[in-house]
Design a protein around this motif. Structure first.
Motif, PDB file in Angstrom:
ATOM      1  N   GLY A 269      15.264  81.583  72.848  1.00  0.00           N
ATOM      2  CA  GLY A 269      15.519  80.477  71.544  1.00  0.00           C
ATOM      3  C   GLY A 269      16.587  79.420  71.714  1.00  0.00           C
ATOM      4  N   ALA A 270      17.686  79.972  72.543  1.00  0.00           N
ATOM      5  CA  ALA A 270      18.554  78.986  72.656  1.00  0.00           C
ATOM      6  C   ALA A 270      18.636  78.123  73.733  1.00  0.00           C
ATOM      7  N   GLU A 271      18.385  78.788  74.868  1.00  0.00           N
ATOM      8  CA  GLU A 271      18.142  77.963  76.171  1.00  0.00           C
ATOM      9  C   GLU A 271      16.805  77.919  76.633  1.00  0.00           C
ATOM     10  N   MET A 272      15.834  78.938  76.312  1.00  0.00           N
ATOM     11  CA  MET A 272      14.522  78.992  76.711  1.00  0.00           C
ATOM     12  C   MET A 272      13.655  79.061  75.485  1.00  0.00           C
ATOM     13  N   GLY A 273      12.715  78.230  75.441  1.00  0.00           N
ATOM     14  CA  GLY A 273      11.689  78.244  74.173  1.00  0.00           C
ATOM     15  C   GLY A 273      10.297  78.709  74.588  1.00  0.00           C
ATOM     16  N   MET A 274       9.560  79.253  73.868  1.00  0.00           N
ATOM     17  CA  MET A 274       8.081  79.352  74.189  1.00  0.00           C
ATOM     18  C   MET A 274       7.024  79.015  73.150  1.00  0.00           C
ATOM     19  N   ILE A 275       5.925  78.360  73.507  1.00  0.00           N
ATOM     20  CA  ILE A 275       5.025  77.847  72.472  1.00  0.00           C
ATOM     21  C   ILE A 275       3.660  78.877  72.840  1.00  0.00           C
ATOM     22  N   PHE A 276       3.340  79.508  71.975  1.00  0.00           N
ATOM     23  CA  PHE A 276       2.377  80.458  72.374  1.00  0.00           C
ATOM     24  C   PHE A 276       0.874  80.067  72.059  1.00  0.00           C
ATOM     25  N   GLN A 277      -0.077  81.027  72.553  1.00  0.00           N
ATOM     26  CA  GLN A 277      -1.522  80.341  72.308  1.00  0.00           C
ATOM     27  C   GLN A 277      -2.124  80.356  71.036  1.00  0.00           C
ATOM     28  N   ASP A 278      -1.713  81.302  70.101  1.00  0.00           N
ATOM     29  CA  ASP A 278      -2.604  80.972  68.767  1.00  0.00           C
ATOM     30  C   ASP A 278      -1.387  81.206  67.950  1.00  0.00           C
ATOM     31  N   PRO A 279      -1.437  80.241  67.060  1.00  0.00           N
ATOM     32  CA  PRO A 279      -0.091  79.909  66.178  1.00  0.00           C
ATOM     33  C   PRO A 279      -0.487  80.886  64.976  1.00  0.00           C
ATOM     34  N   MET A 280      -1.563  81.209  64.855  1.00  0.00           N
ATOM     35  CA  MET A 280      -1.756  81.827  63.565  1.00  0.00           C
ATOM     36  C   MET A 280      -1.455  83.501  63.695  1.00  0.00           C
ATOM     37  N   THR A 281      -1.424  83.850  64.975  1.00  0.00           N
ATOM     38  CA  THR A 281      -1.001  85.288  65.345  1.00  0.00           C
ATOM     39  C   THR A 281       0.540  85.419  65.488  1.00  0.00           C
ATOM     40  N   SER A 282       1.020  84.188  65.762  1.00  0.00           N
ATOM     41  CA  SER A 282       2.291  84.027  66.532  1.00  0.00           C
ATOM     42  C   SER A 282       3.604  83.951  65.219  1.00  0.00           C
ATOM     43  N   LEU A 283       3.016  83.170  64.057  1.00  0.00           N
ATOM     44  CA  LEU A 283       3.739  83.022  63.105  1.00  0.00           C
ATOM     45  C   LEU A 283       3.797  84.088  62.140  1.00  0.00           C
ATOM     46  N   ASN A 284       4.907  84.225  61.451  1.00  0.00           N
ATOM     47  CA  ASN A 284       4.852  85.509  60.501  1.00  0.00           C
ATOM     48  C   ASN A 284       4.239  84.751  59.219  1.00  0.00           C
ATOM     49  N   PRO A 285       3.105  85.377  58.619  1.00  0.00           N
ATOM     50  CA  PRO A 285       2.333  84.958  57.249  1.00  0.00           C
ATOM     51  C   PRO A 285       3.291  85.128  56.115  1.00  0.00           C
ATOM     52  N   THR A 286       4.354  86.064  56.127  1.00  0.00           N
ATOM     53  CA  THR A 286       4.881  86.211  54.805  1.00  0.00           C
ATOM     54  C   THR A 286       6.352  85.439  54.648  1.00  0.00           C
TER      55      THR A 286
END
Length: 342
Positions: free
Chosen positions: A92-109
């Protein structure tokens, strides 16, 4: 010349299963320079995503474990030896990652704003008010309309393209030195795919962030990458610059990938040719070259001995016995760059 931002040497990653050991990554080595976009391509199951997630130590342990190898980040962090607490300071600070499926990667709450500011508050010590201002700036950077309004929305209120922009914003929140994009356009339609790739290209130019792009889409690679690594059965079989891989590929597996993609720059009208067969079972990888069973040019030595990496140029190499000086000459079966067998 400055040191690479990332140096991976002989990385081997396996999974312990009740039926045995799955050797998912089998001796991968590569470097990533500062400000460079490196694409890792190959079929599903070739080890791309496992390699990417290992770089950030995101694969679950157990069942996974790093058998051997080195991951040196920014010339000072040996990722394979860091504790989880030390990794949390880097992720998060020095390394970031974009995952395949944002709907399952983002917190729905959680609202978009809460998810973006979480890393900013943790790593940069900002107050929530300051972090929200920063979050709105990042959403504007990734091309989100009405960023202040979006901060108070939930993932289900956004379109697929918007959710992917939020994922990119989260990854960029703390100005990381390395951004890993794992199939960032797979779940999107073609129009939105083009927008996301254009966005990544603009961000890379503005921030000079180094990017590793994991994909099986060679069209996406051609749009953004400067260098390409081709993986098969957990190994790197060829690597080189964008032009070298597209215009002068040397490995039969790379030929197969290119033949299975439609081309607009070709003078011929050949049908797309799929690669026959299936990748090998990594519970018990075959002796010799893993691609030999599917390769029409395989020789006896290919089935008995794993090929070394033959140097083609300063930036290109390929692990194929056809490049040995005693191997028979083979005519490349594809037309590249509008030129046949260049």
């Amino acid at each position: 010349m400055s040191k690479p931002i990332l140096e991976v040497k002989n990385l081997q990653v396996s999974f312990k299963m009740y039926v045995g050991e799955v050797k998912a990554v089998r001796g991968v080595s590569f470097t990533l320079n500062k400000g460079e976009v490196l694409a890792i391509v190959g079929e599903s199951g070739c080890g791309k995503s496992v390699t990417a997630q290992t770089l950030m130590r995101l694969i679950p342990t157990p069942p996974s474990f790093i058998k051997s190898g080195s991951i040196l980040f920014d010339g000072k962090h040996e990722i394979t030896k860091l504790s989880e607490g030390q990794m949390e300071k880097i992720r998060g600070a020095e390394m970031g990652m974009i995952f395949q499926d944002p709907m399952t990667s983002l917190n729905p709450t959680m609202t978009v704003g809460s998810q973006i500011t979480e890393g900013i508050i943790k790593h940069q010590g900002m107050s929530r008010k300051e972090a929200l201002v920063r979050a709105a700036e990042i959403l504007a950077l990734v091309g989100m309309s009405n960023p202040e309004e979006r901060l108070h929305q939930y993932p289900h209120e956004l379109s697929g393209g918007m959710r992917q922009r939020v994922m990119i914003a989260i990854a960029l929140a703390c100005n990381p030195k390395l951004l890993i994009a794992d199939e960032p356009t797979t779940a999107l339609d073609v129009t939105i795919q083009a927008q996301i790739i254009d966005l990544l290209r603009q961000i890379q130019k503005k921030t000079e962030t180094s990017i590793i792009l994991i994909t099986h889409d060679l069209g996406v690679v051609a749009e953004i990458a400067q260098r390409i690594i081709v993986m098969y059965a957990g190994k790197v079989v060829e690597q080189g610059s964008l032009d070298e891989i597209f215009y002068n590929p040397k490995h039969p597996y790379t030929w197969g990938l290119l033949r299975s993609v439609p081309r607009l720059d070709s003078n011929r009208h050949d049908e797309l040719v799929p690669i026959p067969g299936t990748p090998p079972d990594l519970f018990a990888p075959p002796t010799g070259c893993a691609f030999a069973a599917r390769c029409p040019y395989a020789m006896q030595i290919c089935k008995e001995q794993d090929p070394e990496h033959f140097i083609v140029s300063e930036t290109q190499s390929a692990a194929c016995w056809l490049l040995h000086e005693d191997a028979p000459k083979v005519e490349r079966p594809i037309e590249v760059g509008g030129r046949a067998n260049g």
